[in-house]
Design a protein around this motif. Structure first.
Motif, PDB file in Angstrom:
ATOM      1  N   SER A  60       0.834  -1.196   0.000  1.00 18.97           N
ATOM      2  CA  SER A  60       0.000   0.000   0.000  1.00 18.97           C
ATOM      3  C   SER A  60       0.872   1.251   0.000  1.00 18.97           C
ATOM      4  O   SER A  60       1.868   1.318   0.707  1.00 18.97           O
ATOM      5  CB  SER A  60      -0.890  -0.059   1.243  1.00 18.97           C
ATOM      6  N   GLY A  61       0.516   2.210  -0.820  1.00 22.28           N
ATOM      7  CA  GLY A  61       1.255   3.470  -0.876  1.00 22.28           C
ATOM      8  C   GLY A  61       2.408   3.467  -1.851  1.00 22.28           C
ATOM      9  O   GLY A  61       3.155   4.426  -1.939  1.00 22.28           O
ATOM     10  N   CYS A  62       2.570   2.401  -2.641  1.00 22.12           N
ATOM     11  CA  CYS A  62       3.729   2.334  -3.521  1.00 22.12           C
ATOM     12  C   CYS A  62       3.481   3.048  -4.832  1.00 22.12           C
ATOM     13  O   CYS A  62       4.378   3.195  -5.644  1.00 22.12           O
ATOM     14  CB  CYS A  62       4.116   0.880  -3.772  1.00 22.12           C
ATOM     15  N   GLY A  63       2.250   3.482  -5.093  1.00 16.97           N
ATOM     16  CA  GLY A  63       2.010   4.253  -6.307  1.00 16.97           C
ATOM     17  C   GLY A  63       1.179   3.552  -7.365  1.00 16.97           C
ATOM     18  O   GLY A  63       1.047   4.053  -8.480  1.00 16.97           O
ATOM     19  N   LYS A  64       0.586   2.414  -7.023  1.00 17.05           N
ATOM     20  CA  LYS A  64      -0.193   1.664  -8.011  1.00 17.05           C
ATOM     21  C   LYS A  64      -1.378   2.471  -8.511  1.00 17.05           C
ATOM     22  O   LYS A  64      -1.599   2.645  -9.714  1.00 17.05           O
ATOM     23  CB  LYS A  64      -0.727   0.356  -7.387  1.00 17.05           C
ATOM     24  N   THR A  65      -2.153   2.987  -7.550  1.00 18.01           N
ATOM     25  CA  THR A  65      -3.336   3.753  -7.933  1.00 18.01           C
ATOM     26  C   THR A  65      -2.932   4.991  -8.716  1.00 18.01           C
ATOM     27  O   THR A  65      -3.560   5.340  -9.714  1.00 18.01           O
ATOM     28  CB  THR A  65      -4.109   4.155  -6.672  1.00 18.01           C
ATOM     29  N   THR A  66      -1.849   5.613  -8.268  1.00 19.06           N
ATOM     30  CA  THR A  66      -1.378   6.803  -8.967  1.00 19.06           C
ATOM     31  C   THR A  66      -1.090   6.488 -10.428  1.00 19.06           C
ATOM     32  O   THR A  66      -1.463   7.247 -11.324  1.00 19.06           O
ATOM     33  CB  THR A  66      -0.115   7.325  -8.267  1.00 19.06           C
ATOM     34  N   LEU A  67      -0.450   5.362 -10.667  1.00 16.48           N
ATOM     35  CA  LEU A  67      -0.137   4.972 -12.035  1.00 16.48           C
ATOM     36  C   LEU A  67      -1.419   4.705 -12.825  1.00 16.48           C
ATOM     37  O   LEU A  67      -1.578   5.140 -13.959  1.00 16.48           O
ATOM     38  CB  LEU A  67       0.765   3.733 -12.022  1.00 16.48           C
TER      39      LEU A  67
END
Ligand SMILES: Nc1ncnc2c1ncn2[C@@H]1O[C@H](COP(=O)(O)OP(=O)(O)O)[C@@H](O)[C@H]1O
Ligand SMILES: [Mg+2]
Lengths: 671, 386, 339
Positions: free
Chosen positions: B56-63
């Motif tokens: 969680s928080g690694c940037g998946k959603t952001t990507l």
């Protein structure tokens, strides 16, 4: 892999968002509504500030004289008024500062002046725009005018306008004005302490006891919101005035003054404090109480170690809201303040009584200070309270306790009697023919048309104002809140908008109203046409009550799934379809809340509109003020109660409509 | 912990074949000072099911949101179906999306939810209605159309959200943690259905998840992310069996991590013992970490083989004696904690099948010989501070 | 061709102008009591049905403030029924159109502006009086005061209310009359003494009398017109005209400079000084500008006219600011000490 990646953004050109149709439209909306707020808030305030720094000064270098001998012959010597004054120091420097209405007699410049003397005088201005009066005739220009001594006595110089701080110096060196600051602070602090304590006890009793009639108490506690703040003042006159029903209760003290203001303030601020504290008590965590009980802490100790700290933000917030309401209120001290000067009344006195707009602006600036501070503190506290709220807690369920419940019931009954009593007295007074000499019942006090204040038409206007404000206000506020919440990026625009939306809360109504005169009544302002119309009343009311409405809308919008917009755009649907089909129906309860809030406040507000109404747009709340002002106290009470019944009816309709709409459009809420 | 994902797949599935449908090139995203995505490059071919996996928080959603255009990237480009979509607003891109919250419109019926996007696409009322029916059947909820979302269960709502996302037959389906709000049982069931649906429609799909099982069981390819960078891209088997980094090795499945010193080429020393390892060119003497999965540890001893064949140690150099310190029954296998003087104070976790345990009569305090196959022993640089 | 076009334009323009004259509308600012306004308009329209009056009515202070605020952008065409002291302020701002209405020579000179042509003409006088509640006074054992000086007697301590001159025109007219009658020094001395007896100062000028009528106070310094009305309503009031003389102000009429409807405005002002108009004023006011018109008004004290002082409006207007400042310094801050 990760080892090789650099640590900062590459030095290329940032990707620029290509704005879609939705983006452009939403930004357009934000800008339009921001522009609305700038025009209706920022510009007027600016106009008012510059007015406060607009000063008037006598300029003696504008005037030159010639003086004849006893036989009326002039020898041609030209005397400058400034030079004369320099020699004689007849008019000290500090008397040069004046107001727009200032007049300066010139005879002190001639120590041996006598109006019976046969000496003649010639006078002229040094420039074309110099203005002086001969008697009350306005004279300007550089032509010599010859007058006899008796006429010379009647010549006065008019001031010239400049900019500076002298209005403030005058203000702070006028003891009676300066005293108002002390008075306002004193009354506000006392009222705040008393109201918050009473409201806390009331809210505590309602949330922590198992007494009966809680719903009734809650309803009664909210009633004062439905009437103008000056109505309790009228009731207090009937109760504790010289002819008051309970005059003995005052023990020789006069109700006209601090006692009356504080009592009335308690009445009209009580519901505000009550709502805030109730919320604060509702979110305090029941688990803490259980813990306290299991630790065998005494109720007293539990109260101080659990209840008070838990509700502290609510208490602080309530205190500042009450403080702000009291210090900016104008109607109540006007009605019952007697000799006791308060800041808000000073603005009225300066503007209406003395036509000294500049000094009115100065007092406004002074009044802005405490209001701004209270506002800033309250915002900080609100943020903390929200944080507290999001930490989920268990709701407290009180257990019956005969003795405690009875104490609570007695206390709440006393408060309820106070509130109902005030309203009841007003209604009673309205129906009495001629208190205290003719106690027969009559409807003559409802014959508003033969009295000051605008008559029944004013009542109609108020309803019109309420409806228009509710309608347009809700639209503007809700769309504004939606756009600011949902627009992508556009940080600067949204930031500006948020700031503008929060600002009205810190601006006292009087100040806003005065600012509107300065701004909208300027002939160079293209919006000048709305001055004196219903439109300006609607605008000022919407703006005055913008913040709370905006916060209500934002709260409702925040509770919606933030991804609706993303889904809609992925489905290639414009935002306005989503807005009309989903956002508005889902937020309908909040929208109705905003509408009723605006309606009720439009019906009761006095301070925001007192400088702006015209004969065609007289309002019921103003009529209450003016009828009381003219001594028609009973009709004022009658009109005040009309406002109460109208608002109560509006609330009931609101409730029914909400329920109906909820049933129809929100079937989805029921599982 | 053997999972169904350990099935063998062609190695060439690790890279997209032919022309890429979606190509992301040197993509960066910053939130103020904070850099959420660093230099992301990635290609996805048509019809592929790709999972973004990471903590969680690694940037998946952001990507994912950058791909959708919901939060535009700070640098870099995105190309879809040969067209540069880098800065297009979402409405001008071609995708359907499902969120963890489903984001169903609560005041519209299921039908209206699904037809929301169809209404002004130039379709007739009848066509819309037919399409809605078809979609409802596709997701297995044929007669729920008149209900409101709140009247459906979480799993049903998720399927409706899916139906709505594919209603307009988008070229790309984006799923952001679509299953994580569901009960474990429903979740496993839905994994299947979603995968089935995707296969049936042949729609290029990207799913974000932090659940490795979900990723391993559903994806054609997995993009493992950490701290805003891609750690590894590969098929589930690749990722599982050949983790490219210590992070991947650690994040996916169970892994024994042992302090070690690199020896000569292909050699590593753990404690006092030298092992042959599966590659990794490290200068001799450098500090490394050796890693092996619990299920890759082979027990030796009487009864070790089910067919009764002689129990030969394939790589005697990688075998050594250990003591079973503890055993834990985990349903489909036994987990054992092993210690060995040879390894110093390091402990090993090994998973043994129920059969093996029964046949070898393994129990606590028993001494057994175990073997670590060299191709299953991975060596990684030791991060500073460990 | 061009000529023709011009002609057509002029004709059209003429049409509009003619139209607007035919149905002229006047915005009239006034402080006349609300209940009288309708009657005034009706009477005027009997003579001039083609001119429509749009009233803008408010109390004297507010209308004055409004007019001054609109100084550079006047909204009013005519001011009909505003205190002469206020009109003097407008005059010194150059806001009024000098105009001698037809028949102005018929009016009492006191009621005409001294300039030629005059900028305003008076309608009726508005005279200070003391409202005395006989019932309450009896309860308290108070005798009716006969003079202003009586009001400073210790027995009235706390039983007198007067309007605050800072907000009330009536209050200011009291103060300026005392200063004129008793001289500057004597006037302030008198007010110092009176202040000792004042219970409080009200914002409006009619309120003291209404308070006296309601028994809230036995003695209210106000004006006769108000007292007579309350008495008609049944209040146990006696309207006292102090023997030294009483201050007064008049309601007056003027044209606002720069009005677009000058002709209609003149028509209205002409009518406002006619005998009929003055008879109309007489229903509420005992003293009107047209000599010989006034009939006694019910409940009005009969010696009112002779007690009216020879009011120097110019003195009042030109010293207004100084007087108010002095008053505020003396009483507004001092009175606080009580509470
Ligand atoms: N709008 C935002 N502003 C600032 N930081 C953000 C924002 N959105 C995400 N982040 C940060 O970016 C990082 C990646 O977030 P996200 O992509 O949501 O992670 P996840 O992999 O769990 O989906 C997180 O550290 C998060 O805090
Ligand atoms: Mg996420």
């Amino acid at each position: 892999m990760s080892v090789t990646t650099p640590d900062s953004l590459p030095n290329e050109r940032p990707v620029k968002l290509k704005l879609g149709r939705d983006d452009l439209m939403m930004r357009g909306f934000i800008l339009v509504i921001a522009l609305y707020l700038i025009i209706t808030l920022a510009f007027p305030l600016y106009a008012m500030l510059s007015k406060a720094f607009s000063t008037f000064q006598f300029d003696l270098s504008q005037i030159e004289f010639q003086v004849s001998d006893e036989s009326g012959k002039f020898d041609g010597t030209i005397l400058s008024a400034a030079a004369l004054n320099e020699q004689l120091n007849a008019i000290p420097e500090d008397e040069m500062a004046t107001s727009s209405d200032g007049r300066l007699s010139l005879t002190p410049l001639f120590p041996d002046f006598s109006f019976r003397s046969p000496v003649l005088y010639k006078i002229r201005g040094t420039t074309e725009d110099v203005v002086y009066l001969i008697g009350s005739d306005r004279v300007s220009g550089t032509d010599w005018r010859e007058v006899d001594s008796n006429t010379f006595r009647r010549i006065v110089l008019r001031p010239v306008q400049s900019f500076g701080l002298s209005n403030f110096t005058t203000y702070f060196s006028t003891p009676s004005l300066f005293r108002s600051i002390e008075n306002s602070l004193f009354i506000s602090i006392v009222s705040t302490i008393v109201t918050v304590s009473l409201a806390f006890a009331f809210a505590y009793a309602l949330s922590r006891s198992c007494m009966r009639l809680k719903g009734v108490f809650r309803l009664i506690a909210m009633a004062p919101i439905l009437v103008p703040s000056l109505l309790p003042g009228i009731a207090l006159v009937y109760l504790f005035g010289i002819q008051g029903m309970l005059k003995e209760g005052m023990m020789g003290e006069s109700i006209y003054g601090p006692y009356g203001i504080v009592l009335g303030s308690i009445f009209f601020t009580f519901p505000h404090a009550f709502i805030i504290i109730t919320t604060a008590l509702a979110i305090s965590d029941a688990r803490l109480y259980e813990a306290a009980v299991s630790l065998r802490a005494s109720p007293w100790k539990t109260f101080w170690t659990v209840t008070i700290p838990g509700a502290r933000y609510g208490l602080i917030s309530a205190a500042f809201v009450v403080f702000n309401l009291v210090i900016t209120d104008f109607g109540l001290p006007k009605v019952i303040g007697g000799q006791y000067n308060m800041l808000a009344v000073d603005i009225y006195k300066q503007v209406i009584g003395q036509q000294n707009f500049e000094m009115g602006a100065v007092v406004s600036v002074v009044l802005l200070m405490p209001a701004f501070i209270a506002f800033a503190v309250d915002r900080q506290v609100q943020k903390k309270q929200v944080a507290l709220l999001s930490a989920r807690s268990v709701v407290f369920e009180p257990n019956p306790d005969r003795k405690f419940d009875r104490i609570c019931f007695t206390y709440c009954s006393l408060v309820a009697i106070f509130i109902v009593g005030i309203l009841g007295v007003c209604q009673f007074a309205a129906l009495i023919k001629f208190w205290p000499y003719d106690l027969s019942l009559s409807l003559k006090n409802y014959n508003f048309d033969v009295m000051d204040g605008g008559g029944w038409e004013a009542y109609g206007n108020s309803i019109k104002l309420g409806l228009l404000t509710a309608f347009f206000g809700t639209i503007v506020v809700f769309i504004g809140a939606y756009m600011v919440d949902k627009t992508r990026s556009f940080r600067a625009g949204r930031g500006l908008f948020q700031f503008l939306a929060m600002l009205p809360m810190a601006i006292p109504g009087m100040v806003l109203g005065l600012a509107y005169i300065f701004f909208f009544n300027d002939p160079n302002n293209p919006l000048n046409a709305i001055y004196g119309t219903m439109a300006i009343l609607v605008i000022v009311t919407i703006t005055h009550f913008y913040t709370v409405s905006h916060l209500t809308a934002v709260t409702a919008l925040k509770q919606m799934d933030g991804e609706f917009e993303s889904v809609a755009s992925s489905l290639k649907q414009p935002f306005y379809k989503l807005f009309t089909r989903v956002t508005v129906p889902v937020c309908m309860p909040a929208i109705l809340d905003i509408a009723i809030y605006l309606f009720v406040n439009a019906m009761t507000t006095v301070s925001a509109v007192v400088f702006l109404y015209s004969t065609d747009t007289a309002l019921a709340s103003i009529a209450v003020l003016n009828m009381d002002d003219a001594g028609d106290v009973a009709p004022a009470a009658a009109m005040g109660m009309m406002i109460f019944y109208t608002n109560a009816a509006a609330r009931i309709i609101h409730l029914a409509v909400s329920k109906g709409i909820l049933k129809r459009t929100q079937a989805w809420r029921l599982r | 912990m053997p999972t169904e994902a350990t099935r063998e797949l062609d190695a060439d599935e690790a890279q997209p074949q032919g022309e890429a449908y979606l190509r992301i090139d040197s993509l960066w995203k910053a939130f103020g000072e904070f850099i959420a995505l660093r230099d992301i490059s990635l290609s996805i071919s048509e019809g592929e099911f790709v999972c973004f996996l990471g903590p969680s928080g690694c940037g998946k959603t952001t990507l994912l949101r950058a791909i959708a255009g919901l939060d535009i990237q700070s640098r870099g480009s995105i190309e879809q179906a040969g067209k540069d979509i880098s800065n297009l607003p979402p409405a001008e891109r071609d995708f359907g999306i499902v969120f963890q919250s489903y984001a169903l419109f609560p005041n519209l019926t299921i039908e209206k939810n699904i037809s929301f996007g169809l209404e002004n696409a130039g379709l007739s009322k009848a066509a819309i209605s037919a399409r809605v029916t078809e979609l409802l059947e596709l997701v297995g909820l044929p007669d729920q159309g008149k209900k409101y979302p709140a009247q459906l269960s979480g799993g049903q709502q998720q399927r409706i959200a899916l139906a709505r996302a594919i209603a307009m037959s988008p070229g790309l389906l984006l799923l952001d943690e679509p299953l994580s709000a569901l009960d474990a049982k429903v979740r496993v069931h839905l994994r299947h259905e979603v995968k089935e649906l995707q296969r049936k429609l042949g729609i290029t799909t990207i799913m974000v998840t932090h659940d490795q099982e979900e990723a391993l069981s559903m994806a054609d390819r997995i993009v493992v992310m950490n701290h805003g960078v891609i750690e590894q891209i590969g098929t589930p088997t690749d990722i599982y069996r050949e983790p490219a980094t210590l992070f991947v090795a650690d994040f996916i499945g169970e892994m024994n991590k042992l302090m070690a010193i690199a020896g000569g080429p292909g050699m590593v020393t753990i404690g006092q013992k030298d092992f042959n390892s599966g590659g990794g060119d490290f200068p001799p003497g450098s500090e490394v970490i050796a890693a092996v999965r619990p299920e890759d540890i082979i027990p030796h001893g009487p009864g070790a083989r089910s067919d009764g064949a002689p129990d030969d140690i394939t790589e005697p150099g990688n075998a050594f004696e250990t003591t079973i310190k503890e055993m834990e029954f985990l349903g489909s296998f036994w987990r054992a904690r092993l210690v060995s003087a040879a390894l110093g104070d390091a402990e090993l976790i090994a998973d043994f099948s129920i059969n093996a345990v029964r046949r070898m009569q393994l129990s606590v305090n028993m001494d057994i010989v175990i073997e670590i196959p060299s191709n299953r022993l991975k060596v990684f640089t030791r991060p500073a501070g460990e | 061709m061009l000529q023709l076009k011009k002609l057509a334009l002029t004709a059209i323009a003429g049409l509009f102008v003619a139209n607007s004259v035919a149905a002229a509308e006047l915005t009239v600012y006034t402080a006349v009591e609300a209940e009288d306004l309708k009657r005034y308009a009706e009477e005027f329209n009997k003579a001039h049905p083609d001119i429509k009056i749009n009233w803008v009515r408010d109390s004297t202070g507010i209308i004055t403030a409004k007019l001054l605020a609109e100084k550079n952008n006047p909204q009013a065409d005519v001011i009909w029924g505003l205190a002469a002291t206020s009109l003097l302020l407008m005059k010194s701002e150059g806001m009024l159109e000098p105009y001698a209405p037809k028949g102005v020579e018929n009016l009492d000179k006191k009621f005409i502006d001294k300039s030629t042509p005059p900028t305003w003409t008076g309608m009726d006088a508005w005279v200070a009086s003391v409202c005395f509640n006989t019932v309450e006074a009896e309860k308290l054992g108070l005798k009716a005061p006969k003079t202003w000086k009586d009001l400073t007697k210790p027995e009235y301590k706390g039983h007198v209310i007067m309007p605050n001159p800072n907000s009330s025109g009536t209050g200011f007219l009291d103060v300026s009359s005392w200063l004129q009658m008793f001289g500057e020094e004597g006037g302030w001395q008198y007010m110092d003494a009176l202040h000792e007896n004042i219970a409080r100062y009200t914002h409006s000028g009619s309120k003291p009398c209404k308070l006296a009528a309601a028994g809230e106070i036995p003695i209210g310094v106000s004006f006769a017109f108000r007292g007579a009305k309350s008495k008609a309503d049944g209040a146990p009031l006696e309207i006292i005209v102090p023997e030294e003389g009483v201050g007064w102000d008049m309601e007056a009429t003027a044209i606002v400079a720069g009005t677009d409807n000058l002709d209609a405005a003149k028509t209205l002002v002409d009518w406002s000084i006619t005998k009929e108009a003055n008879e109309m004023y007489n229903t509420g006011y005992a003293v009107v500008a047209y000599p010989g018109v006034a009939k006694p008004v019910k409940f009005f004290p009969d010696n009112l006219l002779e007690k009216m002082i020879d009011n120097d409006f110019e003195f009042a207007a030109n010293n207004r600011k100084a007087i108010l400042e002095e008053w505020q310094k003396r009483y507004d801050s001092k009175s606080e000490a009580k509470s």
